[in-house]
Design an enzyme around this catalytic site. Structure first.
Site, PDB file in Angstrom:
ATOM      1  N   LYS A  31       0.919  -1.084  -0.161  1.00  0.00           N
ATOM      2  CA  LYS A  31      -0.011  -0.059   0.043  1.00  0.00           C
ATOM      3  C   LYS A  31       0.704   1.580  -0.112  1.00  0.00           C
ATOM      4  CE  LYS A  31      -3.357  -2.554   2.797  1.00  0.00           C
ATOM      5  NZ  LYS A  31      -4.529  -3.034   3.692  1.00  0.00           N
ATOM      6  N   VAL A  32       2.001   1.238   0.528  1.00  0.00           N
ATOM      7  CA  VAL A  32       3.415   2.273   0.035  1.00  0.00           C
ATOM      8  C   VAL A  32       4.700   1.368  -0.059  1.00  0.00           C
ATOM      9  CG1 VAL A  32       4.329   3.541   2.159  1.00  0.00           C
ATOM     10  CG2 VAL A  32       2.052   3.660   2.475  1.00  0.00           C
TER      11      VAL A  32
END
Length: 311
Positions: A284-285
């Site tokens: 997600k990052v």
């Protein structure tokens, strides 16, 4: 104690221009440097680059902030096009509509007898006092007034387009819904039914055929994600608004920029307390992303970060 004695000082909205005298605060924090001051400086640097370099820029926040003077500041950040997608919770709609249509919120205190406040018909949101009649009643009246007009155009709506319709009907420059409508910034509310606005939509839909299609909002985010080159997010608080933001970014291998402002801690394994480094393991990052977490009350930190954009 009399009710009127508690409802004397109205909460006013902050604007970006109000912060002009704070624009050099980052220099002070850079000199201090130690401990949390370093993260404030990092956040300022990342925020500037996020706005300059990312074509997809998320502003994610929780509804409690909209009961405070930060409401006007959030609207300004949208109106100045620093962000082009907003993800928030159902209560944001409630507070924004209530305050846009004359519902005054008042400066109060955490230290009050809540049983007494209930008897006086005053809601307490932290240290914000909200008279009963300035909240649910206002929202109900607004929904009942405008939904017939909106349904006469068509019965099937995405959430973000429906919120634009309400924003179009608001005459308040401090309104988040109005700012999103004016700039055609999608206001994504995955938990739209969790609040007064959503409940009132459900009630009126039983009589006029209104249908809400959340999948249209998902298709919009999908298209934005897959067409973007770089994405960044300023995430204030946790919960569904935080998770929805980082969740969708996994499909482009993660955010390129991430700024978290939170008071939650990671030791309990909560999503709200998870740092950007944990999100790397979920895709997600990005591992290469520029990220920072500031542990602080957003009512203190957001004005400082926003003021830095005026330099």
């Amino acid at each position: 104690m009399k009710r009127e004695d508690l409802l004397t000082n109205v909460v006013d909205d902050l604007s970006l221009e109000d912060l002009r005298d704070l624009k050099n605060l980052e220099i002070i924090f850079d000199k201090v440097y130690g401990f949390s001051a370093e993260n404030v400086v990092k956040a300022v640097e990342i925020l500037r680059d996020l706005i300059k370099e990312a074509d997809l820029r998320f502003l994610s926040f929780t509804a409690n902030l909209v009961s405070t003077g930060l409401r006007g500041l959030l609207a300004d950040l949208i109106r100045r096009e620093y962000f082009n997608v907003v993800i928030t919770t159902g209560g944001t709609i409630d507070h924004d509509i209530a305050r846009s249509f004359g519902g005054k919120y008042y400066k109060g205190s955490f230290e009050f007898d809540d049983t007494m406040l209930k008897e006086l018909e005053i809601h307490r949101l932290g240290n914000i006092f909200i008279p009963f009649e300035n909240y649910g009643k206002v929202i109900e009246e607004v929904v009942r007034k405008y939904i017939p007009e909106i349904v006469s155009v068509r019965k099937d709506w995405s959430v973000y387009e429906l919120l634009w319709e309400f924003g179009k009907r608001i005459n308040d420059q401090h309104s988040i819904l109005k700012a999103c409508y004016e700039k055609k910034v999608p206001l994504i509310v995955p938990g739209v039914v969790d609040g007064s606005f959503g409940t009132n939509l459900f009630i009126v839909s039983q009589f006029n055929g209104l249908k809400i299609d959340l999948f249209q909002d998902m298709r919009l985010i999908k298209d934005l994600i897959f067409s973007s080159e770089k994405s960044g997010a300023l995430i204030i608080g946790g919960g569904i608004s935080k998770h929805h933001t980082i969740w969708w970014n996994q499909f482009k291998d993660g955010l390129d920029y991430a700024i978290y402002i939170t008071t939650a801690q990671e030791y309990d394994g909560s999503l709200s307390g998870a740092r950007p480094r944990e999100a790397i393991s979920w895709n997600k990052v990005r591992p290469s992303a520029r990220s920072v977490t500031i542990y602080a009350d957003a009512t203190i930190i957001l004005p400082i970060l926003s003021a830095s954009l005026l330099r």
